[in-house]
Scaffold this active site. Structure first.
Site, PDB file in Angstrom:
ATOM      1  N   GLY A 236      76.033  53.481  52.274  1.00  0.00           N
ATOM      2  CA  GLY A 236      75.359  52.277  52.761  1.00  0.00           C
ATOM      3  C   GLY A 236      75.629  51.908  54.191  1.00  0.00           C
ATOM      4  O   GLY A 236      75.066  50.939  54.699  1.00  0.00           O
ATOM      5  N   GLY A 272      75.314  58.618  53.258  1.00  0.00           N
ATOM      6  CA  GLY A 272      74.088  59.404  53.379  1.00  0.00           C
ATOM      7  C   GLY A 272      73.551  59.244  54.792  1.00  0.00           C
ATOM      8  O   GLY A 272      73.801  60.061  55.684  1.00  0.00           O
ATOM      9  N   ARG A 273      72.847  58.130  54.984  1.00  0.00           N
ATOM     10  CA  ARG A 273      72.214  57.834  56.275  1.00  0.00           C
ATOM     11  C   ARG A 273      73.175  57.978  57.461  1.00  0.00           C
ATOM     12  O   ARG A 273      72.794  58.479  58.508  1.00  0.00           O
ATOM     13  CB  ARG A 273      71.698  56.399  56.224  1.00  0.00           C
ATOM     14  N   CYS A 342      44.362  58.232  54.898  1.00  0.00           N
ATOM     15  CA  CYS A 342      43.368  57.186  54.698  1.00  0.00           C
ATOM     16  C   CYS A 342      43.961  55.961  54.023  1.00  0.00           C
ATOM     17  O   CYS A 342      43.697  55.667  52.854  1.00  0.00           O
ATOM     18  CB  CYS A 342      42.200  57.752  53.895  1.00  0.00           C
TER      19      CYS A 342
END
Ligand SMILES: *Cc1c(COP(=O)(O)O)cnc(C)c1O
Length: 418
Positions: A236, A272-273, A342
């Site tokens: 985190g 992680g990040r 789209c």
């Protein structure tokens, strides 16, 4: 710090020009820096060195097996959330005894696969799951380690979709239920309940909510004499995407180390990040530009199918041309950088002051190494991008771009329709 920097108006990944890579590898592609990945992992490792923790990289942030291998070879364990991630981790050569497995919906077959593989821990998120693990362990004749994921009911300041440690979210269990589980260890003879797991959310910039959650967990362990040997404090840690000012690993460690040291518990971390986020960029080409009475659009060959964070979380990713023109700052204007999909939610950046860019120019979307490729889809039947890693002055395609054949793999038309 990361290894994507401008020299003489050109963006480099380590010491290779991004533009040069884009001459051989068709866009769009993800580009990772080995050095940045490993440096960031080592930052956490050295910050917590006195505790000799197990650092399990969160596979869901970036699960390319070359990325996993890079970290595993440098000593990392892995934090997984599915059988698929376990499969990747083993392919990357991770010692199963360094793998921890979280997630609220582990299927019986995934549990069996993980037990057979011999992972270190399940991070258990419900009593039914614990029963399932007990049954599986018993029928395989194995003793299995678990930690109980506790939901500490703290509210970190981050996007509402990436908060996990608040009472109302689906993650973990309340302290009362955790207490009950520890008191009924006898019901789980094939399971060793070894500790607690916390993961309160993602992209959290300061230590406060972490400290609050860890404090709650430690108080609980002391007050109820919980026989825990491990405390897993999850991931985190926030990173810099634009103007954020996240804590450093060192500052974070200084707050956490004294608490853990005093408790005598073994520490597990699941970044992680923090490790992968700034280790990768998404490289994309301008297909067209167009001006409407209201806006100028830069239309690129990549969009929400490759990087969904802007659409999903209103996440900000800096966007830069990989080659700056001499006079570019004079001609800067506000543009929306949009993809070909789209959906009006398909954008990579809105109202961005970008130097003049033209059809054919190559852009880099920064900070895309975490939750980039792993959240990619085939929406609009767009083959997923390739992944490239720079390492030691060379670059390697570590995942080929998908083809049209890949798109329909496994699909069949019933013979009645033929
Ligand atoms: C996603 C996740 C992580 C990693 O989170 P980051 O914010 O990327 O550090 C760690 N642990 C668990 C259980 C997760 O689900």
């Amino acid at each position: 710090m990361h290894e994507f920097n401008f020299k003489n108006n050109e963006l480099y990944c380590e010491n290779i020009k991004v533009a040069a890579i884009a001459q051989t590898v068709p866009t769009p592609f993800y580009l990772y820096s080995y050095k940045t990945l490993v440096d960031h992992y080592k930052k956490i490792r050295s910050a917590f060195r006195v505790l000799d923790p197990l650092i399990c990289f969160s596979v869901k942030s970036n699960s390319n097996i070359a990325v996993l291998r890079a970290l595993v070879r440098n000593g990392a364990g892995l934090d997984i959330v599915s059988g698929g991630e376990l499969y990747r981790g083993i392919l990357a050569g991770c010692d199963p005894r360094k793998i921890v497995y979280a997630g609220v919906g582990k299927r019986p077959d995934e549990i069996e696969y993980a037990i057979k593989t011999g992972i270190l821990f399940f991070n258990v998120e419900s009593e039914e799951e614990l029963n399932q693990i007990q049954r599986a362990a018993n029928s395989l004749g194995k003793k299995v380690n678990v930690a109980i994921r506790v939901n500490p009911d703290v509210v970190p300041k981050t996007h509402r979709h990436i908060i996990t440690g608040k009472g109302e979210t689906k993650f973990g269990l309340d302290f009362e239920t955790v207490h009950k589980i520890f008191n009924s260890q006898w019901r789980y003879p094939s399971v060793d309940i070894k500790g607690l797991h916390l993961h309160i959310g993602s992209q959290i910039l300061d230590a406060k909510p972490f400290v609050e959650a860890i404090k709650k967990a430690l108080l609980f362990i002391i007050e109820f004499k919980i026989p825990a040997t491990y405390l897993n404090i999850g991931g985190g840690l926030g990173i810099m995407y634009s103007i954020e000012n996240p804590q450093t690993a060192k500052a974070f460690a200084q707050k956490v180390i004294p608490m853990i040291k005093k408790s005598g518990l073994k520490l597990i971390l699941e970044p992680g990040r923090f490790v992968s986020g700034n280790s990768g960029v998404l490289v994309t080409k301008v297909v067209y530009t167009k001006r409407t009475p209201r806006k100028k659009f830069v239309i690129v060959d990549s969009g929400m199918s490759d990087l969904i964070r802007p659409s999903l979380y209103e996440a900000y990713h800096k966007i830069v041309p990989v080659k700056l023109r001499e006079d570019s700052s004079d001609t800067a204007e506000k543009v929306d950088v949009v993809g070909p999909i789209c959906e009006s939610g398909d954008f990579l950046g809105k109202d961005r002051l970008l130097p003049l860019v033209m059809k054919g120019d190559i852009l880099a979307v920064m900070g895309a190494g975490a939750y980039g490729f792993t959240m990619a889809s085939n929406y609009n039947s767009r083959p997923r991008a390739s992944e490239v890693m720079v390492m030691d002055k060379k670059f390697y395609v570590v995942r080929k771009a998908e083809t049209y054949e890949d798109l329909v793999r496994g699909e069949t038309i019933p013979k009645e329709l033929k």
